[in-house]
Design an enzyme around this catalytic site. Structure first.
Site, PDB file in Angstrom:
ATOM      1  N   TYR A 128      55.796  31.560  11.777  1.00 51.64           N
ATOM      2  CA  TYR A 128      56.087  31.964  10.528  1.00 51.64           C
ATOM      3  C   TYR A 128      56.279  30.598   9.618  1.00 51.64           C
ATOM      4  O   TYR A 128      55.817  30.621   8.443  1.00 51.64           O
ATOM      5  CB  TYR A 128      57.238  32.794  10.284  1.00 51.64           C
ATOM      6  N   ASN A 166      51.213  43.965   7.202  1.00 55.05           N
ATOM      7  CA  ASN A 166      49.839  43.951   7.270  1.00 55.05           C
ATOM      8  C   ASN A 166      49.327  45.431   7.697  1.00 55.05           C
ATOM      9  O   ASN A 166      49.585  45.852   8.671  1.00 55.05           O
ATOM     10  CB  ASN A 166      49.657  42.872   8.606  1.00 55.05           C
ATOM     11  N   CYS A 222      48.021  39.684  13.367  1.00 52.23           N
ATOM     12  CA  CYS A 222      49.551  39.553  13.140  1.00 52.23           C
ATOM     13  C   CYS A 222      50.287  39.258  14.316  1.00 52.23           C
ATOM     14  O   CYS A 222      51.403  38.603  14.420  1.00 52.23           O
ATOM     15  CB  CYS A 222      50.220  40.487  12.286  1.00 52.23           C
ATOM     16  N   HIS A 223      49.592  39.679  15.643  1.00 49.56           N
ATOM     17  CA  HIS A 223      50.352  39.407  16.880  1.00 49.56           C
ATOM     18  C   HIS A 223      50.136  38.067  17.295  1.00 49.56           C
ATOM     19  O   HIS A 223      50.976  37.417  17.929  1.00 49.56           O
ATOM     20  CB  HIS A 223      49.589  40.448  17.862  1.00 49.56           C
ATOM     21  N   GLU A 265      44.936  37.458  25.739  1.00 48.08           N
ATOM     22  CA  GLU A 265      44.412  36.303  24.905  1.00 48.08           C
ATOM     23  C   GLU A 265      44.595  34.927  25.620  1.00 48.08           C
ATOM     24  O   GLU A 265      44.163  34.116  25.318  1.00 48.08           O
ATOM     25  CB  GLU A 265      44.638  36.051  23.539  1.00 48.08           C
TER      26      GLU A 265
END
Length: 122
Positions: A52, A80, A88-89, A115
Site C-alpha cells: 500500500y 475495487n 487487488c489481491h 501465482e
C-alpha cells in the site's frame, strides 16, 4: 455479449495457471483517486506484489504531493469493483502481511499461492 465471453476466457486462462495476454474491456467508475489506484493495480504483474505504501509513493510522485496516506490507498483498493482482473489481491502490507481483501484473506492467500508468491498458511 462479447464482454462476458472475453471475461470468461480471461478467467479460464488465469485459473488454468496461465497469464492472460489481454484484459477484458472494463469500465471502472469511481473518484479520480480511486481510479488512479486501480490503474496502478493493473500494472502489478502476475506473481508479484506491491505494498500500500509503494502505491501511495507512486501517487504522491505523480501529483507532486509530499506524501499520500497508505490508508487512503487501502480504502481505494477496498472499493475495487472488479477484483482478480483488477488485481487487488497483489497488494500487501509493508511487513509482507496479507491485509484487507473483500473476498477474504483465505482467498487472497489462495490467489497469491496460485501465482507462486505466497506459501504460508493463515
Amino acid at each position: 455479449m462479447p464482454v462476458f465471453d472475453r471475461t470468461a476466457a480471461w478467467l479460464d486462462i488465469y485459473f488454468g495457471g496461465r497469464i492472460p495476454d489481454f484484459t477484458p474491456d472494463i469500465a471502472l467508475h469511481g473518484t479520480d483517486f480511486r481510479r488512479e489506484v486501480w490503474d496502478i493495480l493493473m500494472t502489478i504483474p502476475y506473481g508479484q506484489t506491491m505494498t500500500y505504501g509503494e502505491i501511495a509513493q507512486i501517487i504522491a510522485q505523480n501529483c507532486g504531493a509530499a506524501s499520500i496516506s497508505a490508508q487512503a490507498v487501502g480504502g481505494a483498493v477496498g472499493h475495487n469493483p472488479i477484483s482478480i482482473i483488477v488485481p487487488c489481491h497483489r497488494v500487501i502490507g509493508s511487513n509482507g502481511s496479507l491485509t484487507g481483501y473483500a473476498g477474504g484473506l483465505e482467498r487472497k492467500a489462495a490467489l497469491l499461492k496460485m501465482e507462486g508468491v505466497y506459501n504460508h498458511h493463515l
